[in-house]
Design a protein around this motif. Structure first.
Motif, PDB file in Angstrom:
ATOM      1  N   LEU A  96      -2.706   1.772  -6.886  1.00 43.82           N
ATOM      2  CA  LEU A  96      -3.860   2.149  -7.672  1.00 43.82           C
ATOM      3  C   LEU A  96      -5.225   1.860  -6.818  1.00 43.82           C
ATOM      4  O   LEU A  96      -6.198   2.489  -6.751  1.00 43.82           O
ATOM      5  N   SER A  97      -4.975   0.578  -6.115  1.00 50.03           N
ATOM      6  CA  SER A  97      -6.340   0.383  -5.516  1.00 50.03           C
ATOM      7  C   SER A  97      -6.567   1.452  -4.280  1.00 50.03           C
ATOM      8  O   SER A  97      -7.554   1.821  -3.886  1.00 50.03           O
ATOM      9  N   ILE A  98      -5.512   1.945  -3.538  1.00 53.95           N
ATOM     10  CA  ILE A  98      -5.708   2.975  -2.511  1.00 53.95           C
ATOM     11  C   ILE A  98      -6.131   4.215  -3.192  1.00 53.95           C
ATOM     12  O   ILE A  98      -7.216   4.907  -2.684  1.00 53.95           O
ATOM     13  N   ILE A  99      -5.609   4.406  -4.351  1.00 56.76           N
ATOM     14  CA  ILE A  99      -6.267   5.897  -4.907  1.00 56.76           C
ATOM     15  C   ILE A  99      -7.615   5.600  -5.142  1.00 56.76           C
ATOM     16  O   ILE A  99      -8.447   6.453  -5.119  1.00 56.76           O
ATOM     17  N   ALA A 100      -8.242   4.640  -5.884  1.00 57.16           N
ATOM     18  CA  ALA A 100      -9.451   4.226  -6.250  1.00 57.16           C
ATOM     19  C   ALA A 100     -10.411   4.202  -5.222  1.00 57.16           C
ATOM     20  O   ALA A 100     -11.556   4.943  -5.273  1.00 57.16           O
ATOM     21  N   TYR A 101      -9.988   3.609  -4.011  1.00 53.93           N
ATOM     22  CA  TYR A 101     -10.707   3.534  -2.944  1.00 53.93           C
ATOM     23  C   TYR A 101     -10.787   4.783  -1.933  1.00 53.93           C
ATOM     24  O   TYR A 101     -11.810   5.219  -1.253  1.00 53.93           O
ATOM     25  N   LYS A 102      -9.604   5.641  -2.055  1.00 53.15           N
ATOM     26  CA  LYS A 102      -9.538   6.838  -1.110  1.00 53.15           C
ATOM     27  C   LYS A 102      -9.401   8.121  -1.675  1.00 53.15           C
ATOM     28  O   LYS A 102      -9.288   9.137  -1.079  1.00 53.15           O
ATOM     29  N   GLN A 103      -9.686   8.280  -3.085  1.00 54.87           N
ATOM     30  CA  GLN A 103      -9.541   9.269  -3.660  1.00 54.87           C
ATOM     31  C   GLN A 103     -10.584  10.552  -3.419  1.00 54.87           C
ATOM     32  O   GLN A 103     -11.572  10.310  -2.629  1.00 54.87           O
ATOM     33  N   PRO A 104     -10.152  11.976  -3.407  1.00 56.57           N
ATOM     34  CA  PRO A 104      -8.740  12.396  -3.692  1.00 56.57           C
ATOM     35  C   PRO A 104      -7.742  11.809  -2.728  1.00 56.57           C
ATOM     36  O   PRO A 104      -8.137  12.344  -1.260  1.00 56.57           O
ATOM     37  N   VAL A 105      -6.616  11.712  -3.031  1.00 61.82           N
ATOM     38  CA  VAL A 105      -5.508  11.384  -2.110  1.00 61.82           C
ATOM     39  C   VAL A 105      -4.006  11.962  -2.335  1.00 61.82           C
ATOM     40  O   VAL A 105      -3.769  12.083  -3.406  1.00 61.82           O
ATOM     41  N   THR A 106      -3.395  12.288  -1.286  1.00 58.08           N
ATOM     42  CA  THR A 106      -1.832  12.717  -1.595  1.00 58.08           C
ATOM     43  C   THR A 106      -1.137  11.532  -1.550  1.00 58.08           C
ATOM     44  O   THR A 106      -1.263  10.486  -1.086  1.00 58.08           O
ATOM     45  N   ARG A 107       0.241  11.826  -2.113  1.00 57.28           N
ATOM     46  CA  ARG A 107       1.125  10.923  -2.242  1.00 57.28           C
ATOM     47  C   ARG A 107       1.585  10.456  -1.000  1.00 57.28           C
ATOM     48  O   ARG A 107       1.839   9.445  -0.433  1.00 57.28           O
ATOM     49  N   SER A 108       1.773  11.484   0.075  1.00 56.06           N
ATOM     50  CA  SER A 108       2.062  11.182   1.385  1.00 56.06           C
ATOM     51  C   SER A 108       1.102  10.175   2.205  1.00 56.06           C
ATOM     52  O   SER A 108       1.495   9.408   2.942  1.00 56.06           O
ATOM     53  N   GLN A 109      -0.254  10.242   1.780  1.00 50.18           N
ATOM     54  CA  GLN A 109      -1.410   9.445   2.329  1.00 50.18           C
ATOM     55  C   GLN A 109      -1.225   8.001   1.737  1.00 50.18           C
ATOM     56  O   GLN A 109      -1.395   7.026   2.478  1.00 50.18           O
ATOM     57  N   ILE A 110      -0.935   8.000   0.490  1.00 44.25           N
ATOM     58  CA  ILE A 110      -0.729   6.826  -0.185  1.00 44.25           C
ATOM     59  C   ILE A 110       0.514   6.133   0.438  1.00 44.25           C
ATOM     60  O   ILE A 110       0.493   4.663   0.831  1.00 44.25           O
ATOM     61  N   TYR A 112       1.766   6.427   3.504  1.00 42.23           N
ATOM     62  CA  TYR A 112       1.291   6.163   4.826  1.00 42.23           C
ATOM     63  C   TYR A 112       0.571   4.874   4.894  1.00 42.23           C
ATOM     64  O   TYR A 112       1.001   3.841   5.765  1.00 42.23           O
ATOM     65  N   ILE A 113      -0.299   4.549   3.869  1.00 43.56           N
ATOM     66  CA  ILE A 113      -1.134   3.543   3.952  1.00 43.56           C
ATOM     67  C   ILE A 113      -0.094   2.052   3.436  1.00 43.56           C
ATOM     68  O   ILE A 113       0.029   1.131   4.104  1.00 43.56           O
ATOM     69  N   ARG A 114       0.726   2.599   2.557  1.00 37.98           N
ATOM     70  CA  ARG A 114       1.606   1.338   1.815  1.00 37.98           C
ATOM     71  C   ARG A 114       2.749   1.059   2.782  1.00 37.98           C
ATOM     72  O   ARG A 114       3.285   0.055   2.845  1.00 37.98           O
ATOM     73  N   GLY A 115       3.289   2.269   3.411  1.00 37.07           N
ATOM     74  CA  GLY A 115       4.508   2.022   4.506  1.00 37.07           C
ATOM     75  C   GLY A 115       5.851   2.099   3.816  1.00 37.07           C
ATOM     76  O   GLY A 115       6.838   1.750   4.214  1.00 37.07           O
ATOM     77  N   VAL A 116       5.512   2.582   2.505  1.00 40.40           N
ATOM     78  CA  VAL A 116       6.845   2.773   1.743  1.00 40.40           C
ATOM     79  C   VAL A 116       6.708   3.561   0.526  1.00 40.40           C
ATOM     80  O   VAL A 116       5.501   4.204   0.284  1.00 40.40           O
ATOM     81  N   LYS A 117       7.887   4.160   0.108  1.00 44.20           N
ATOM     82  CA  LYS A 117       7.714   5.097  -1.014  1.00 44.20           C
ATOM     83  C   LYS A 117       7.017   4.661  -2.229  1.00 44.20           C
ATOM     84  O   LYS A 117       7.115   3.734  -2.443  1.00 44.20           O
ATOM     85  N   SER A 118       6.173   5.602  -2.850  1.00 48.46           N
ATOM     86  CA  SER A 118       5.484   5.156  -3.799  1.00 48.46           C
ATOM     87  C   SER A 118       5.765   5.930  -5.294  1.00 48.46           C
ATOM     88  O   SER A 118       4.963   5.855  -6.206  1.00 48.46           O
ATOM     89  N   ASN A 172      -9.526   2.568  10.477  1.00 49.82           N
ATOM     90  CA  ASN A 172      -9.765   3.800   9.737  1.00 49.82           C
ATOM     91  C   ASN A 172      -8.523   4.771   9.814  1.00 49.82           C
ATOM     92  O   ASN A 172      -8.125   5.073  10.918  1.00 49.82           O
ATOM     93  N   PHE A 173      -8.136   5.186   8.585  1.00 47.22           N
ATOM     94  CA  PHE A 173      -7.034   6.141   8.376  1.00 47.22           C
ATOM     95  C   PHE A 173      -7.506   7.390   8.500  1.00 47.22           C
ATOM     96  O   PHE A 173      -8.122   8.032   7.569  1.00 47.22           O
ATOM     97  N   ASP A 174      -7.096   8.016   9.522  1.00 49.91           N
ATOM     98  CA  ASP A 174      -7.433   9.569   9.662  1.00 49.91           C
ATOM     99  C   ASP A 174      -6.122  10.211   9.341  1.00 49.91           C
ATOM    100  O   ASP A 174      -5.233  10.690  10.418  1.00 49.91           O
TER     101      ASP A 174
END
Length: 192
Positions: A96-110, A112-118, A172-174
Motif C-alpha cells: 500500500l505504501s508503494i502504491i500511495a507514493y508511486k501511483q500509478p504503478v504496475t504490479r511488476s513495479q511493486i 520489483y521494489i518489494r523484491g517478492v510477489k505481491s 531512484n527507481f527508474d
C-alpha cells in the motif's frame, strides 16, 4: 455574518447521515445555498466539534467533510465492539505504501521494489477498497496500473494525497530503464 442555526442543524444532519465525506459543493447543492455560506457553516460546526469539546469531531478528509469519533472515545468503542478486527498484514502495508507514493504503478513495479510477489497483499487491498485499477499502460502487454482510492484517504485521515508524510527516496527507481535493460541484455549478462 450571522448564521442561522437552521443551516448549521441541516448541515450537521447531512454530515451525520452521509456514508462518505461530503464536499462543500455537494452540501451547497443539497441545502440550496451558496458555497461561501456553506464554508462559514462548516467553520462554525468545526469549532463546536473541535477535538476535546465533544465525543465526535468534524474532519476534512477525502475532499470533503465527515464526522469521526474523538480519539478519547476510541478505547470505549473497542470495548463496545468486541468483534475481532482483521488488520492488514505487513506485506499489505508495504504494498500500500508503494502504491500511495508511486501511483500509478504496475504490479511488476511493486514486486520489483518489494523484491517478492505481491499477489496476496494486492488482493487484500483490492478487497478492502483501498486500491483500484486506474487504467493500462500503452506498452506491450498493456499492464494494469494501480492507485489509491478515496477509501484510502478516509482510512488514513487524509484530505488528499499531498498530505502523505514526505518520503525521501534513498534510491531512484527508474522502472522503464530497468525493464528495458533486462529485455535487451544478452542471456550471459543476465546471469551474472
Amino acid at each position: 455574518m450571522l448564521i442561522d442555526d437552521t443551516y448549521k442543524n441541516i448541515a450537521e444532519g447531512l454530515l451525520f447521515m452521509a456514508d462518505a465525506p461530503m464536499s462543500v459543493q455537494s452540501l451547497a447543492e443539497t441545502m440550496a445555498l451558496e458555497e461561501p455560506l456553506v464554508r462559514e457553516v462548516l467553520a462554525i460546526i468545526g469549532e463546536e466539534y473541535a477535538e476535546g469539546k465533544k465525543g465526535i469531531v468534524l474532519r476534512k478528509v477525502g475532499g470533503g467533510y465527515q464526522f469521526f469519533t474523538a480519539p478519547i472515545v476510541d478505547p470505549y468503542i473497542e470495548k463496545l465492539f468486541t468483534e475481532k478486527k482483521t488488520k492488514l498484514s505487513t506485506a499489505a502495508y508495504e504494498t500500500l505504501s508503494i502504491i500511495a507514493y508511486k501511483q500509478p504503478v504496475t504490479r511488476s513495479q511493486i514486486e520489483y521494489i518489494r523484491g517478492v510477489k505481491s499477489d496476496g497483499p494486492m488482493q487484500q487491498l483490492l478487497l478492502r477498497g483501498l486500491i483500484e485499477e486506474k487504467g493500462r499502460l500503452e506498452q506491450p502487454g498493456r499492464p494494469v496500473v494501480f492507485g489509491t482510492t478515496d477509501a484510502f484517504l478516509v482510512a488514513f485521515g487524509l484530505n488528499r494525497l499531498e498530505d502523505l508524510p514526505r518520503f525521501e527516496e534513498s534510491r531512484n527507481f527508474d522502472f522503464e530503464a530497468k525493464e528495458a535493460s533486462d529485455a535487451t541484455a544478452p542471456d550471459n549478462e543476465q546471469q551474472s
